[in-house]
Design an enzyme around this catalytic site. Structure first.
Site, PDB file in Angstrom:
ATOM      1  N   ARG A  46       0.856  -1.207   0.000  1.00 17.44           N
ATOM      2  CA  ARG A  46       0.000   0.000   0.000  1.00 17.44           C
ATOM      3  C   ARG A  46       0.880   1.240   0.000  1.00 17.44           C
ATOM      4  NH1 ARG A  46      -1.296   1.674   4.613  1.00 17.44           N
ATOM      5  NH2 ARG A  46      -2.214  -0.220   5.464  1.00 17.44           N
ATOM      6  N   TYR A  98     -16.341  17.509 -15.628  1.00 15.83           N
ATOM      7  CA  TYR A  98     -16.622  16.077 -15.737  1.00 15.83           C
ATOM      8  C   TYR A  98     -17.609  15.687 -14.631  1.00 15.83           C
ATOM      9  CZ  TYR A  98     -15.892  11.053 -15.339  1.00 15.83           C
ATOM     10  OH  TYR A  98     -16.094   9.708 -15.254  1.00 15.83           O
ATOM     11  N   ASP A 169      -6.998  19.084 -14.510  1.00 18.52           N
ATOM     12  CA  ASP A 169      -7.364  17.748 -14.988  1.00 18.52           C
ATOM     13  C   ASP A 169      -7.000  17.715 -16.475  1.00 18.52           C
ATOM     14  OD1 ASP A 169      -8.638  15.527 -16.052  1.00 18.52           O
ATOM     15  OD2 ASP A 169     -10.444  15.731 -14.826  1.00 18.52           O
ATOM     16  N   LYS A 194      -7.971   6.734 -19.554  1.00 16.72           N
ATOM     17  CA  LYS A 194      -8.285   7.232 -20.889  1.00 16.72           C
ATOM     18  C   LYS A 194      -7.061   7.140 -21.800  1.00 16.72           C
ATOM     19  CE  LYS A 194     -12.102   7.990 -18.635  1.00 16.72           C
ATOM     20  NZ  LYS A 194     -12.444   9.274 -18.012  1.00 16.72           N
TER      21      LYS A 194
HETATM   22  C1  LIG Z   1     -12.901   9.692 -16.736  1.00 19.30           C
HETATM   23  C2  LIG Z   1     -12.555  11.037 -16.224  1.00 19.30           C
HETATM   24  C3  LIG Z   1     -12.327  11.270 -14.861  1.00 19.30           C
HETATM   25  C4  LIG Z   1     -12.485  10.186 -13.803  1.00 19.30           C
HETATM   26  O1  LIG Z   1     -11.541   9.182 -13.955  1.00 19.30           O
HETATM   27  P1  LIG Z   1     -11.834   7.631 -13.576  1.00 19.30           P
HETATM   28  O2  LIG Z   1     -10.557   6.974 -13.964  1.00 19.30           O
HETATM   29  O3  LIG Z   1     -13.017   7.204 -14.379  1.00 19.30           O
HETATM   30  O4  LIG Z   1     -12.100   7.612 -12.109  1.00 19.30           O
HETATM   31  C5  LIG Z   1     -11.971  12.555 -14.460  1.00 19.30           C
HETATM   32  N1  LIG Z   1     -11.855  13.559 -15.351  1.00 19.30           N
HETATM   33  C6  LIG Z   1     -12.084  13.380 -16.673  1.00 19.30           C
HETATM   34  C7  LIG Z   1     -11.935  14.520 -17.596  1.00 19.30           C
HETATM   35  C8  LIG Z   1     -12.435  12.111 -17.156  1.00 19.30           C
HETATM   36  O5  LIG Z   1     -12.668  11.950 -18.468  1.00 19.30           O
END
Ligand SMILES: *Cc1c(COP(=O)(O)O)cnc(C)c1O
Length: 378
Positions: A46, A98, A169, A194
């Site tokens: 962890r 998001y 982000d 992604k």
């Molecule tokens: C998918 C996404 C998230 C969240 O990420 P997860 O891996 O699904 O928890 C946050 N910000 C954006 C822009 C995203 O496309």
């Protein structure tokens, strides 16, 4: 090193015990100590695991950052950042956020006394006006989902004071197309799920930053809250990240061609893509992005849910699914998928109308993708 080289090499060394060029999957929870308190840098997985550690070093390097942390999802990474705040602290974020980020802010952290103020960030003055003595964090997302709004990272860095963290982000652009650190961001967050992972086989999140004190606080939260990712997933991302530049080049090339096709199609109304000159913040996109990415949204002249559904049901290469950034093309309907929980009047005002369709353009041969869209549209 340039990013194309860092993607393959940064933070990585042949395995010290065997010389294996690929970082092994250290599928272990604990590490045998030579004596009490005497270990080889790892005590419990962890706290730190060698496969995750290699990935954290690699991801830090590709965002021009000193420190990297990986989590079990993008939202777990966001969770760690907000846990640095105290009751009474205020966060400014974008009104085009998001959905999952909006949900964790408003349904988890508001009840712990943290205030969230959502403004239209495409105009930096709106952020300036929202800053108070309690503002601790500005949470930016650019380009946004699904309207592809572009926010001026450097513009925000210029108007905020040093007591406020600027977090970006960077999921939609990926580290290959945009490095927010170079424009004054303090913390970068990725849904590694992604483009970085890139193969729709992992859910993971990451943070990258330069400040050692803040990094240590985040490592403390990562270890204390425990939302880490496992060694197998870390291995998959180490493998995926090596081709990020090659994949992104093709995502961008294909998206540009798809935009050109959509621009010439009689049934299409509006197209949202940072790469078109009519995009309101096209100049800022040009300044802070290396290229314009693989995400496109568009609307139909026949602005009805039925018209949108008939297209979603007819594409064969574009699969109907949540998520984005994988090698395979995906198609989605924000009004009934990601934005379904938002009242119709509210989402319509934000541009999420009934016929809005979002594409994550994959790396297939683009003529096949265009033929697929043409058949569905016609
Ligand atoms: C998918 C996404 C998230 C969240 O990420 P997860 O891996 O699904 O928890 C946050 N910000 C954006 C822009 C995203 O496309």
């Amino acid at each position: 090193m340039k990013i194309e080289t860092k993607l393959l090499h940064a933070g990585l060394e042949p395995d010290p015990t065997t010389g294996a060029i690929m970082t092994p999957i250290y599928q272990t929870s604990t590490f045998v100590q030579e004596g009490v308190g005497k270990n080889k840098g790892y005590a419990y997985s962890r706290t730190q695991n060698p496969t995750r550690h290699a990935l954290e070093k690699n991801l830090a390097a590709i965002e021009n950052a000193k420190f990297g942390l990986c989590f079990g999802s993008g939202l777990a990474a966001i969770d760690a950042v907000i846990k640095m705040l105290n009751p009474g602290d205020e966060v400014i974020s974008t009104n085009d956020l998001y959905g999952g980020s909006y949900r964790i802010f408003t349904t988890i952290f508001e009840k712990y006394g943290i205030k969230f103020n959502f403004v239209d960030m495409t105009n930096v003055n709106n952020i300036k006006n929202a800053i108070t003595g309690n503002t601790k964090l500005i949470w930016v997302e650019t380009p946004t989902n699904p309207m592809m709004s572009v926010i001026d990272i450097q513009g925000i860095a210029n108007i905020k004071n040093e007591n406020i963290w600027l977090a970006v982000d960077n999921t939609f652009a990926s580290p290959y197309l945009q490095n927010p650190m170079d424009y004054g961001a303090d913390i970068i967050m990725h849904s590694v799920t992604k483009f970085i992972g890139g193969h729709s086989d992992v859910v993971m999140g990451a943070l990258m930053l330069n400040d050692e004190t803040v990094a240590n606080e985040l490592y403390r939260i990562q270890n204390s809250s425990g939302a880490i990712c496992g060694p197998q997933d870390s291995f998959l991302v180490l493998r995926g990240v090596k081709t990020l530049h090659v994949r992104m080049d093709r995502h961008c090339y294909n998206a540009k061609k798809v935009v050109e096709f959509l621009q010439g199609h009689e049934k299409i109304d509006k197209i949202y893509y940072p790469g078109i000159e009519s995009h309101p913040n096209h100049e800022i996109a040009k300044k802070q992005m290396r290229n314009f990415g693989g995400m496109i949204s568009f609307t139909l002249k026949n602005d009805t849910t039925a018209a949108a559904y008939s297209i979603l049901e007819k594409t064969k290469l574009f699969s109907l699914a949540e998520s984005l950034g994988g090698v395979e093309s995906l198609i989605g309907h924000p009004a009934s998928m990601t934005h379904a929980s938002i009242p119709r009047e509210v989402r319509t005002q934000a541009g999420v109308v009934d016929s809005l369709i979002r594409l994550s353009v994959g790396i297939e041969e683009v003529s096949d993708l265009i033929a697929d869209l043409k058949t569905a549209l016609d």
